[in-house]
Design a protein around this motif. Structure first.
Motif, short mmCIF file in Angstrom:
data_model
loop_
_atom_site.label_atom_id
_atom_site.label_comp_id
_atom_site.label_asym_id
_atom_site.label_seq_id
_atom_site.Cartn_x
_atom_site.Cartn_y
_atom_site.Cartn_z
N SER A 134 0.43 -1.34 0.44
CA SER A 134 -0.14 -0.14 -0.05
C SER A 134 0.71 1.43 -0.12
N ALA A 135 1.86 1.53 0.83
CA ALA A 135 3.23 2.59 0.70
C ALA A 135 3.66 2.48 -0.55
N PHE A 136 3.99 1.38 -1.46
CA PHE A 136 4.66 1.78 -3.18
C PHE A 136 3.39 1.68 -3.59
N GLN A 137 1.86 1.40 -3.54
CA GLN A 137 1.29 2.09 -4.34
C GLN A 137 0.57 3.37 -3.87
N ALA A 138 0.72 4.53 -3.21
CA ALA A 138 0.29 5.85 -2.92
C ALA A 138 1.29 6.26 -3.19
N TYR A 139 2.75 5.72 -3.34
CA TYR A 139 3.76 6.43 -3.38
C TYR A 139 3.51 6.57 -5.28
N ASN A 194 9.86 14.73 -4.09
CA ASN A 194 9.04 15.53 -2.93
C ASN A 194 8.69 13.89 -2.08
N LEU A 195 8.84 12.56 -2.76
CA LEU A 195 8.64 11.79 -1.36
C LEU A 195 9.36 10.57 -1.50
N ALA A 196 9.00 10.37 0.27
CA ALA A 196 9.76 9.35 0.74
C ALA A 196 9.34 8.59 0.91
N ILE A 197 9.74 6.76 1.02
CA ILE A 197 8.91 6.42 2.08
C ILE A 197 10.22 5.69 2.94
N VAL A 198 9.57 5.77 4.06
CA VAL A 198 10.56 5.47 5.38
C VAL A 198 9.94 4.07 5.86
N GLY A 199 10.60 2.70 5.34
CA GLY A 199 9.93 1.39 6.34
C GLY A 199 11.31 0.53 5.51
N GLU A 200 10.98 -1.37 6.46
CA GLU A 200 11.97 -1.61 5.61
C GLU A 200 11.76 -2.18 4.27
N GLY A 201 12.86 -1.92 4.15
CA GLY A 201 13.54 -2.16 2.45
C GLY A 201 13.79 -0.47 1.46
N TYR A 202 13.27 0.57 2.46
CA TYR A 202 13.21 1.79 1.69
C TYR A 202 14.13 2.64 2.94
N SER A 203 13.73 3.79 2.84
CA SER A 203 14.84 4.60 3.60
C SER A 203 14.92 4.42 5.01
N HIS A 259 5.04 2.99 14.84
CA HIS A 259 4.22 2.82 13.69
C HIS A 259 5.33 1.73 12.48
N LEU A 260 6.58 2.64 12.49
CA LEU A 260 7.56 1.60 11.87
C LEU A 260 8.31 0.32 13.07
N ASN A 261 8.27 -0.13 14.10
CA ASN A 261 8.41 -0.71 15.18
C ASN A 261 7.52 -1.90 14.70
N HIS A 262 6.66 -1.54 13.94
CA HIS A 262 5.28 -2.83 13.84
C HIS A 262 4.88 -2.84 12.45
N GLY A 263 5.96 -2.63 11.51
CA GLY A 263 6.28 -2.70 10.28
C GLY A 263 5.43 -2.28 9.37
N ARG A 264 4.80 -0.85 9.86
CA ARG A 264 4.09 -0.02 9.56
C ARG A 264 5.37 0.90 7.73
N TYR A 265 5.09 1.38 7.44
CA TYR A 265 5.54 2.40 6.98
C TYR A 265 5.00 3.47 6.32
N LEU A 266 5.75 4.74 6.72
CA LEU A 266 5.46 5.77 6.54
C LEU A 266 6.32 6.49 5.02
#
Length: 171
Positions: free
Chosen positions: A29-34, A46-55, A138-145
């Protein structure tokens, strides 16, 4: 690119760019929104995804809450200690010329610096540190920003795109 500038303590300065942070439940869903934002004309700059495998959070400026608290405590403590020393020096020279000036200045500087360091730590931890703590949780629980940074108009249009997009299809 420094996206999460306000986590670094620049909230008092007038920001030329604005920031929106969207919490998404998984990588898809993070990549879809991106991609949706990119499709609607928002540049990847102007965009960045933060989470496992990204920034990583550190790469975009999302500091640890304790680091923010220590930074605030240090800056408040040094500022107050210097101010306390100067004020006590002036007061002891003008109001109490017969007193031991060096001792009064030293004690006042240490006390004001210590009290301000405690207050600075509390402000840092409960202010910006609590905001950073929420996003790190949120990041520690596997979510993405998904972070959108840029002029106010760009950030608002990005929020509208994601707001108009069905929330159920993002999750």
């Amino acid at each position: 690119m420094t996206i999460a500038r306000f986590f670094r303590g620049t909230t008092l300065k007038r920001r030329l760019t604005h920031l929106a942070i969207v919490v998404l439940p998984d990588e898809a869903s993070a990549f879809q929104a991106y991609r949706l934002l990119h499709y609607h004309g928002i540049s990847p700059e102007n965009l960045a995804i933060v989470g496992e495998g990204y920034s990583s959070p550190e790469r975009v400026g999302l500091m640890a809450p304790l680091h923010i608290a220590f930074q605030k405590a240090r800056s408040f403590g040094v500022t107050a200690a210097c101010s306390g020393i100067i004020l006590s020096l002036v007061a002891s020279l003008v109001l109490m010329p017969g007193w031991n000036t060096a001792l009064v200045v030293l004690i006042t500087g240490v006390l004001s610096g210590s009290c301000a360091a405690i207050l600075g730590g509390l402000f840092g931890f409960l202010g910006e540190g609590s905001t950073a703590s929420i996003y790190r949780h949120h990041l520690n629980h596997g979510r993405y920003l998904l972070l959108i940074e840029g002029p106010e108009k760009l950030v608002h249009s990005g929020q509208e795109v994601l707001g108009n997009y069905s929330a159920t299809s993002l999750y």
